[in-house]
Design an enzyme around this catalytic site. Structure first.
Site, PDB file in Angstrom:
ATOM      1  N   ASN A  92       0.838  -1.198   0.000  1.00 33.50           N
ATOM      2  CA  ASN A  92       0.000   0.000   0.000  1.00 33.50           C
ATOM      3  C   ASN A  92       0.876   1.252   0.000  1.00 33.50           C
ATOM      4  OD1 ASN A  92      -2.315   1.549  -0.005  1.00 33.50           O
ATOM      5  ND2 ASN A  92      -2.757   1.287   2.162  1.00 33.50           N
ATOM      6  N   GLU A 320      -4.599   5.783   2.750  1.00 36.11           N
ATOM      7  CA  GLU A 320      -4.621   4.351   3.002  1.00 36.11           C
ATOM      8  C   GLU A 320      -6.016   3.848   3.354  1.00 36.11           C
ATOM      9  OE1 GLU A 320      -0.272   5.342   3.590  1.00 36.11           O
ATOM     10  OE2 GLU A 320      -2.206   6.351   3.595  1.00 36.11           O
ATOM     11  N   HIS A 367      -1.641   2.978   9.192  1.00 32.76           N
ATOM     12  CA  HIS A 367      -0.658   3.302  10.220  1.00 32.76           C
ATOM     13  C   HIS A 367      -0.977   4.603  10.944  1.00 32.76           C
ATOM     14  CE1 HIS A 367       1.765   5.922   7.213  1.00 32.76           C
ATOM     15  NE2 HIS A 367       0.637   5.563   6.622  1.00 32.76           N
TER      16      HIS A 367
END
Length: 413
Positions: A92, A320, A367
């Site tokens: 990603n 993301e 993240h």
């Protein structure tokens, strides 16, 4: 581990933490070193999932990439790229995917770039359309990866206009490719909308470090001279986006965390001045030019004295994950109504402390959702972060660094 529960430290966090190297600068330097003739040394670099994908992709395209230690790459390029035999998997990693989509025009045959399920939802059509203007044949049938580029060892175009409303990475990708043309190339913006402009400045600085000649023409165009790149050594500064979590942890707990530097050239460093205003953040924060810092600021706003509205953040919906929706949903698990979507804006309204409750936080394999919402766990008992390993995308030592400051973490699974 499947999950990680954070215990509020109940005291100021004090100590020294060295943030990892900048992901943005590391991936730019890796590509430019690969396109240069000779051997380049990149020190202070980030070693994470995103930079690993970039390094592995370059190896698959015939570039020698060595890793002599935990923060260095030695890259030996020939000025050319080889078409890999298999599709290149980039997880990603948005920077790697966008940058290599343009650079693949320099390969000696077809290049297929793909990624995981999340990357296959992230738009790349504006870059594919722009490459066509340079005579580069590329296709992405869904408008997202996988993308196929018919590399011919170069390109013939001399001017390209790109819609950068969704991402400044499209502009950066074209600029880095442009220096490898046979003639000067003008890269222009279609309209005024653009993702964080500071990242283009970061690209231009890196290109110049590797010998390229780039001149900005007003606010919406750049002229890049031919000549390619020459090998260079570059030391990567710490990652400003990573630093935002530590700055926020410091002000939330009334602590003192030494990062070893306060000098950053990355756009997210703008967040430092805002974080220092806590608990009196402004009523409105325009986040378009520090997009990756917005989740950090939103988590901080949950404990602000007054509500905060985040504007200019529509691009966070194509990161993301949809970060606007994710932050609204997950903050409201901790206190109903703590955060809500208002169109493409995010409104965070602090709640009475008794409204806060334990929660299991979904991270959407993102993240930044994991790291920013972990900050809430410094103040609220019972906050559990699901899939905490997703931080390896850009900050593999995040949990270890929190523990080094005295934060107790309880793993599950």
């Amino acid at each position: 581990m499947a999950a990680l529960t954070i215990t509020p430290p109940g005291r100021p966090l004090r100590g020294r933490v060295a943030p990892p190297g900048s992901k943005s600068i590391t991936n730019r330097a890796l590509l430019l070193a690969a396109l240069a003739r000779g051997t380049s040394r990149i020190t202070g670099a980030l070693k994470s999932d995103d930079t690993r994908h970039m390094a592995n992709a370059l190896r698959a395209m015939g570039v020698a990439v060595e890793e002599p230690d935990a923060t260095a790459f030695i890259v030996t390029g020939s000025g050319a790229l080889r078409a890999p035999a298999e599709p290149v998997f980039l997880g990603n990693a948005g920077t790697a995917t966008r940058f290599l989509t343009a650079a693949a025009a320099l390969a000696d045959g077809p290049v297929v770039l793909t990624g995981d399920a999340h990357m296959q939802k992230r738009p790349i059509a504006p870059l594919v359309a722009a490459l066509a203007a340079l005579g580069v044949e590329a296709s992405a049938p869904t408008g997202c990866p996988p993308v196929t580029v018919q590399g011919r060892g170069g390109f013939a175009g001399e001017a390209v206009t790109v819609d950068a409303g969704l991402s400044s990475q499209y502009v950066s990708a074209l600029l880095m490719l442009a220096a490898c043309g046979a003639k000067p190339v003008r890269v222009s913006l279609a309209g005024d909308a653009i993702g964080a402009r500071g990242y283009i400045d970061l690209t231009v600085a890196a290109m110049r470090r590797f010998g390229a000649m780039v001149a900005q023409e007003g606010a919406a165009a750049w002229l890049v001279q031919p000549g390619g790149y020459r090998a260079a050594d570059l030391h990567v500064e710490p990652d400003a986006s990573a630093a935002t979590y530590l700055w926020a942890a410091e002000v939330l707990t009334g602590g003192a965390i030494d990062l070893g530097t306060e000098s950053f050239t990355q756009p997210d460093a703008q967040a430092h001045a805002l974080i220092r205003l806590f608990p009196h953040l402004p009523a409105e924060i325009e986040g378009s030019q520090m997009q990756d810092a917005v989740p950090t600021l939103a988590a901080l706003a949950a404990f602000n004295a007054t509500p905060v509205r985040f504007t200019g953040i529509a691009n966070l919906r194509v990161k993301e994950c949809d970060r606007v929706a994710a932050m609204a949903t997950e903050l409201s698990r901790i206190a109903p109504g703590l955060a809500v979507e208002v169109g493409d804006d995010l409104l965070v309204t602090p709640q009475p402390r008794e409204a806060f409750r334990p929660a299991r936080i979904e991270t959407y394999a993102d993240h930044r959702i994991a790291m920013s919402l972990a900050l809430v766990g410094l103040m609220v008992p019972g906050v559990t972060i699901l899939d905490p390993g997703c931080v390896a995308k850009t900050y593999p030592d995040y949990w270890r660094d929190l523990e080094s400051l005295g934060v107790a973490l309880q793993p599950e699974g």
